[in-house]
Design a protein around this motif. Sequence first.
Motif, PDB file in Angstrom:
ATOM      1  N   LEU A 180      34.426  23.793  -0.872  1.00  0.00           N
ATOM      2  CA  LEU A 180      34.645  22.560   0.224  1.00  0.00           C
ATOM      3  C   LEU A 180      33.832  24.009   0.773  1.00  0.00           C
ATOM      4  O   LEU A 180      34.640  25.370   0.857  1.00  0.00           O
ATOM      5  CB  LEU A 180      35.928  22.522   0.513  1.00  0.00           C
ATOM      6  N   VAL A 181      32.700  24.148   1.814  1.00  0.00           N
ATOM      7  CA  VAL A 181      32.680  24.684   2.731  1.00  0.00           C
ATOM      8  C   VAL A 181      32.617  24.168   4.280  1.00  0.00           C
ATOM      9  O   VAL A 181      32.492  23.376   5.080  1.00  0.00           O
ATOM     10  CB  VAL A 181      30.893  25.036   2.556  1.00  0.00           C
ATOM     11  N   ASP A 182      33.604  24.833   5.155  1.00  0.00           N
ATOM     12  CA  ASP A 182      34.783  24.242   5.905  1.00  0.00           C
ATOM     13  C   ASP A 182      34.882  25.692   6.838  1.00  0.00           C
ATOM     14  O   ASP A 182      35.811  26.506   6.457  1.00  0.00           O
ATOM     15  CB  ASP A 182      35.383  23.082   5.866  1.00  0.00           C
ATOM     16  N   ASP A 183      34.996  25.981   8.263  1.00  0.00           N
ATOM     17  CA  ASP A 183      35.469  27.240   8.900  1.00  0.00           C
ATOM     18  C   ASP A 183      36.613  26.491   9.253  1.00  0.00           C
ATOM     19  O   ASP A 183      37.487  27.431  10.013  1.00  0.00           O
ATOM     20  CB  ASP A 183      34.739  27.421  10.122  1.00  0.00           C
ATOM     21  N   ASN A 184      37.250  25.748   9.597  1.00  0.00           N
ATOM     22  CA  ASN A 184      38.739  25.061  10.147  1.00  0.00           C
ATOM     23  C   ASN A 184      40.090  25.122   8.951  1.00  0.00           C
ATOM     24  O   ASN A 184      39.582  24.297   8.221  1.00  0.00           O
ATOM     25  CB  ASN A 184      38.195  24.270  10.668  1.00  0.00           C
ATOM     26  N   PHE A 185      40.136  25.671   8.911  1.00  0.00           N
ATOM     27  CA  PHE A 185      41.329  25.676   8.143  1.00  0.00           C
ATOM     28  C   PHE A 185      42.613  24.392   7.740  1.00  0.00           C
ATOM     29  O   PHE A 185      42.596  24.024   5.947  1.00  0.00           O
ATOM     30  CB  PHE A 185      42.987  26.733   8.497  1.00  0.00           C
ATOM     31  N   MET A 186      42.078  23.293   8.834  1.00  0.00           N
ATOM     32  CA  MET A 186      43.353  22.106   8.523  1.00  0.00           C
ATOM     33  C   MET A 186      42.353  21.344   7.915  1.00  0.00           C
ATOM     34  O   MET A 186      42.801  21.006   7.299  1.00  0.00           O
ATOM     35  CB  MET A 186      44.060  21.933   9.789  1.00  0.00           C
ATOM     36  N   ASN A 187      41.445  21.267   8.404  1.00  0.00           N
ATOM     37  CA  ASN A 187      40.203  20.180   7.847  1.00  0.00           C
ATOM     38  C   ASN A 187      40.390  21.016   6.332  1.00  0.00           C
ATOM     39  O   ASN A 187      40.398  20.106   5.048  1.00  0.00           O
ATOM     40  CB  ASN A 187      38.683  20.723   7.824  1.00  0.00           C
ATOM     41  N   ARG A 188      40.182  22.273   5.792  1.00  0.00           N
ATOM     42  CA  ARG A 188      40.210  22.699   4.315  1.00  0.00           C
ATOM     43  C   ARG A 188      41.879  22.446   3.336  1.00  0.00           C
ATOM     44  O   ARG A 188      41.797  21.599   2.066  1.00  0.00           O
ATOM     45  CB  ARG A 188      39.885  23.905   4.085  1.00  0.00           C
ATOM     46  N   ARG A 189      42.629  22.152   4.336  1.00  0.00           N
ATOM     47  CA  ARG A 189      44.076  21.796   3.594  1.00  0.00           C
ATOM     48  C   ARG A 189      44.074  20.007   3.637  1.00  0.00           C
ATOM     49  O   ARG A 189      45.055  19.427   2.785  1.00  0.00           O
ATOM     50  CB  ARG A 189      45.489  22.037   4.301  1.00  0.00           C
ATOM     51  N   LEU A 190      43.606  18.942   5.038  1.00  0.00           N
ATOM     52  CA  LEU A 190      43.380  17.836   4.311  1.00  0.00           C
ATOM     53  C   LEU A 190      42.756  17.195   3.311  1.00  0.00           C
ATOM     54  O   LEU A 190      43.029  16.709   2.684  1.00  0.00           O
ATOM     55  CB  LEU A 190      42.997  17.259   5.782  1.00  0.00           C
ATOM     56  N   VAL A 191      41.066  18.381   2.718  1.00  0.00           N
ATOM     57  CA  VAL A 191      40.990  17.906   1.818  1.00  0.00           C
ATOM     58  C   VAL A 191      41.784  17.889   0.296  1.00  0.00           C
ATOM     59  O   VAL A 191      41.684  17.400  -0.184  1.00  0.00           O
ATOM     60  CB  VAL A 191      39.298  18.219   1.523  1.00  0.00           C
ATOM     61  N   GLY A 192      41.608  19.266   0.491  1.00  0.00           N
ATOM     62  CA  GLY A 192      43.026  19.675  -0.583  1.00  0.00           C
ATOM     63  C   GLY A 192      44.123  18.719  -0.682  1.00  0.00           C
ATOM     64  O   GLY A 192      44.514  18.666  -1.673  1.00  0.00           O
ATOM     65  N   ALA A 193      45.397  18.227   0.084  1.00  0.00           N
ATOM     66  CA  ALA A 193      45.689  17.232   0.217  1.00  0.00           C
ATOM     67  C   ALA A 193      45.570  16.058  -0.371  1.00  0.00           C
ATOM     68  O   ALA A 193      45.647  15.505  -1.702  1.00  0.00           O
ATOM     69  CB  ALA A 193      45.659  16.456   1.698  1.00  0.00           C
ATOM     70  N   MET A 194      44.098  15.757  -0.280  1.00  0.00           N
ATOM     71  CA  MET A 194      43.639  13.973  -1.530  1.00  0.00           C
ATOM     72  C   MET A 194      43.056  14.112  -2.223  1.00  0.00           C
ATOM     73  O   MET A 194      42.897  13.295  -2.735  1.00  0.00           O
ATOM     74  CB  MET A 194      42.383  13.693   0.075  1.00  0.00           C
ATOM     75  N   LEU A 195      42.558  15.459  -2.313  1.00  0.00           N
ATOM     76  CA  LEU A 195      42.952  15.818  -3.773  1.00  0.00           C
ATOM     77  C   LEU A 195      43.639  15.313  -5.003  1.00  0.00           C
ATOM     78  O   LEU A 195      43.190  16.075  -6.677  1.00  0.00           O
ATOM     79  CB  LEU A 195      41.154  17.357  -3.917  1.00  0.00           C
ATOM     80  N   ASN A 196      44.927  15.933  -4.129  1.00  0.00           N
ATOM     81  CA  ASN A 196      46.021  16.774  -4.531  1.00  0.00           C
ATOM     82  C   ASN A 196      45.914  15.543  -6.708  1.00  0.00           C
ATOM     83  O   ASN A 196      46.230  14.289  -5.943  1.00  0.00           O
ATOM     84  CB  ASN A 196      47.086  16.515  -3.829  1.00  0.00           C
ATOM     85  N   GLY A 197      46.121  15.841  -7.377  1.00  0.00           N
ATOM     86  CA  GLY A 197      46.511  14.680  -8.399  1.00  0.00           C
ATOM     87  C   GLY A 197      46.091  15.385  -9.774  1.00  0.00           C
ATOM     88  O   GLY A 197      46.516  14.397 -10.957  1.00  0.00           O
ATOM     89  N   GLY A 198      45.359  16.562  -9.663  1.00  0.00           N
ATOM     90  CA  GLY A 198      45.157  18.027 -11.256  1.00  0.00           C
ATOM     91  C   GLY A 198      44.164  17.528 -11.637  1.00  0.00           C
ATOM     92  O   GLY A 198      43.151  16.774 -12.506  1.00  0.00           O
ATOM     93  N   HIS A 199      42.973  16.170 -11.159  1.00  0.00           N
ATOM     94  CA  HIS A 199      41.628  15.831 -11.269  1.00  0.00           C
ATOM     95  C   HIS A 199      40.434  16.692 -11.023  1.00  0.00           C
ATOM     96  O   HIS A 199      39.189  16.416 -11.705  1.00  0.00           O
ATOM     97  CB  HIS A 199      41.634  13.907 -10.979  1.00  0.00           C
ATOM     98  N   TYR A 200      40.764  17.511  -9.737  1.00  0.00           N
ATOM     99  CA  TYR A 200      39.727  17.716  -9.201  1.00  0.00           C
ATOM    100  C   TYR A 200      40.151  19.784  -9.365  1.00  0.00           C
ATOM    101  O   TYR A 200      41.772  19.686  -9.038  1.00  0.00           O
ATOM    102  CB  TYR A 200      39.556  17.960  -8.069  1.00  0.00           C
ATOM    103  N   LEU A 201      38.928  20.259  -9.410  1.00  0.00           N
ATOM    104  CA  LEU A 201      39.263  21.869  -8.861  1.00  0.00           C
ATOM    105  C   LEU A 201      38.254  21.765  -7.630  1.00  0.00           C
ATOM    106  O   LEU A 201      37.706  22.307  -7.408  1.00  0.00           O
ATOM    107  CB  LEU A 201      39.175  22.839 -10.094  1.00  0.00           C
ATOM    108  N   LEU A 202      39.176  22.522  -6.541  1.00  0.00           N
ATOM    109  CA  LEU A 202      38.702  22.522  -5.008  1.00  0.00           C
ATOM    110  C   LEU A 202      38.498  24.003  -4.947  1.00  0.00           C
ATOM    111  O   LEU A 202      39.675  24.493  -4.931  1.00  0.00           O
ATOM    112  CB  LEU A 202      39.819  21.979  -4.356  1.00  0.00           C
TER     113      LEU A 202
END
Length: 136
Positions: free
Chosen positions: A9-31
């Motif tokens: 994930l390449v994004d200059d906005n910290f909150m956008n990165r946190r949002l994507v990370g939260a959606m991927l939370n579940g152990g199936h992905y390495l972000l």
Amino acid sequence: MVGKRTILLVDDNFMNRRLVGAMLNGGHYLLIEKENGRDGLAYLLANREAIDLVLLDVGMPDLDGTDICRAVRGIEDSGSRLPIIAYTAHAMAGEQQSLLDAGFDDILVKPITREDFLPLLERHLGEGKNPGQEFP
């Protein structure tokens, strides 16, 4: 479950990165997160074989997602196309077509929801890409 899939994930906005990370939370992905285009492109070029999908913010100030996508597409061999997704607030049809023309495989329009994001991942990483992959 088959091994974790790696998403850059390449994004200059910290909150956008946190949002994507939260959606991927579940152990199936390495972000892997990069906060600017130059670092994102450098990481991608150095680690191409370890990355399964790239999510690029289109509107970064230093090197935007479209520039990164074009750079990657310019050096790929025809048999190993990396799924690259545009991550953008630009939802107009003409803007979306220009992103597809630049080499993006798909477009994720901000603000994103799990209902939009997870099926997109399944389309690009799911059946036919890695049989047996489970999704959160």
